[in-house]
Design a protein around this motif. Sequence first.
Motif, short mmCIF file in Angstrom:
data_model
loop_
_atom_site.label_atom_id
_atom_site.label_comp_id
_atom_site.label_asym_id
_atom_site.label_seq_id
_atom_site.Cartn_x
_atom_site.Cartn_y
_atom_site.Cartn_z
N ALA A 57 33.93 43.83 39.31
CA ALA A 57 33.09 44.85 39.61
C ALA A 57 33.55 45.42 41.17
O ALA A 57 33.37 46.49 41.23
N ASP A 79 36.13 47.70 40.72
CA ASP A 79 36.19 48.82 39.91
C ASP A 79 36.49 48.65 38.49
O ASP A 79 36.87 49.77 37.69
N ARG A 97 31.71 47.67 35.52
CA ARG A 97 30.59 48.48 36.44
C ARG A 97 29.29 47.65 36.01
O ARG A 97 29.17 46.90 35.01
N TYR A 111 26.92 43.96 32.57
CA TYR A 111 28.39 44.23 32.78
C TYR A 111 29.11 44.87 31.70
O TYR A 111 28.85 44.61 30.72
N ALA A 118 34.71 49.57 32.91
CA ALA A 118 34.78 51.01 33.51
C ALA A 118 35.58 51.93 32.90
O ALA A 118 36.69 52.04 33.04
N ASP A 166 32.92 58.12 32.29
CA ASP A 166 31.47 58.20 32.97
C ASP A 166 30.59 58.38 31.93
O ASP A 166 30.84 59.58 31.36
N ASN A 193 29.92 56.95 44.49
CA ASN A 193 30.48 56.04 43.14
C ASN A 193 29.28 56.15 42.33
O ASN A 193 28.27 55.24 42.39
N GLY A 249 29.31 56.02 38.69
CA GLY A 249 30.14 56.02 37.48
C GLY A 249 29.06 55.60 36.33
O GLY A 249 29.29 56.04 35.26
N HIS A 250 27.77 55.03 36.44
CA HIS A 250 26.96 54.69 35.55
C HIS A 250 25.54 54.61 36.20
O HIS A 250 25.22 53.76 36.98
#
Lengths: 149, 149
Positions: free
Chosen positions: A62, A65, A68, A79, A82, A85, A121, A123-124
């Motif tokens: 994580a 990166d 994520r 988890y 990644a 997005d 950051n 991403g999610h």
Amino acid sequence: MSCITTLTRTLRQRGYRMTPQRLAILQALHDVGHLTPAQVYARVRATGMTEATVYRTLDFLAENDVVRVADRGSGHLAYELAGEDHHHLICRACGAQQEIPAEVLRGMLDALEGHTGYRLNAGHLTFFGLCPICQESFTAEPVYEIVGG
Amino acid sequence: MSCITTLTRTLRQRGYRMTPQRLAILQALHDVGHLTPAQVYARVRATGMTEATVYRTLDFLAENDVVRVADRGSGHLAYELAGEDHHHLICRACGAQQEIPAEVLRGMLDALEGHTGYRLNAGHLTFFGLCPICQESFTAEPVYEIVGG
DNA sequence: TTGGTTATTGATAAAATTATCAACAAGGAA
DNA sequence: TTCCTTGTTGATAATTTTATCAATAACCAA
């Protein structure tokens, strides 16, 4: 060049190493999508890996990166790899999930970056709410319950 | 009528009770702003309260929308009183925090509600990124570290 | 291929979080 | 005020997560 080879090279450039434990965990996440630490361990324990290693590896991936973190409202962090997005919308009553394409939030996030000067950051993201169906079955003063998932 | 009296009445309407333990925890959150369970316990242990009670009470208050949960990136969840909506932007490198007024995101959240039909519980969102200062000190391939808070 | 450096792992203990259940006490009723 | 119902707490154990450290193994260099 394979995806794993690229990842290995990237880690090494940062002074880290690729190990069979890290590969096994990445494989598990690739197979299933998203998993809690306990679920990951259930899938890789046959290799003799320790629970401590699972937690450490997930943290490590994580921070780099590679995976994520997503708080999916179950009280335990999940988890996932990644990748492209996207975001999630989860109903706090029935647990229904809906995926939100990145484009929907891109404008807002861009505006936020412009307004604050931060580089995000994001991403999610996970949003919580009541889905249309559950809105019907709730009265004036609802008492929400977190539904595990 | 005092704020506590109102809250007590609301809980009772839902079949719950007001207790000195709940009052003490609410007072601690009111004094400091936001606290992790361990920090809450440090502030109320003088009353003889158990750690288990702290966790239970924080869960209870969160489920009843009296307090809200915020993942502040330290690995431990923080709790704060549910007041006027606002959001946070935290730098993953130096830990700097910036408050985002609710208005900034309101439009996006409204659009999301309209698009999906969900009714959102988005009282407090936390975004992570790099602040302008830390962006300078990072090279091409940064390795982010979560900074405790 | 072999050897050496050191990041990583397993084993273990410590700490944090959650679950269980009998005893207690908040709040309504008489 | 006193009694009664039952939501809540403390005590305890179980589980999850994190920290410590010597032994191992990944990867580079020769």
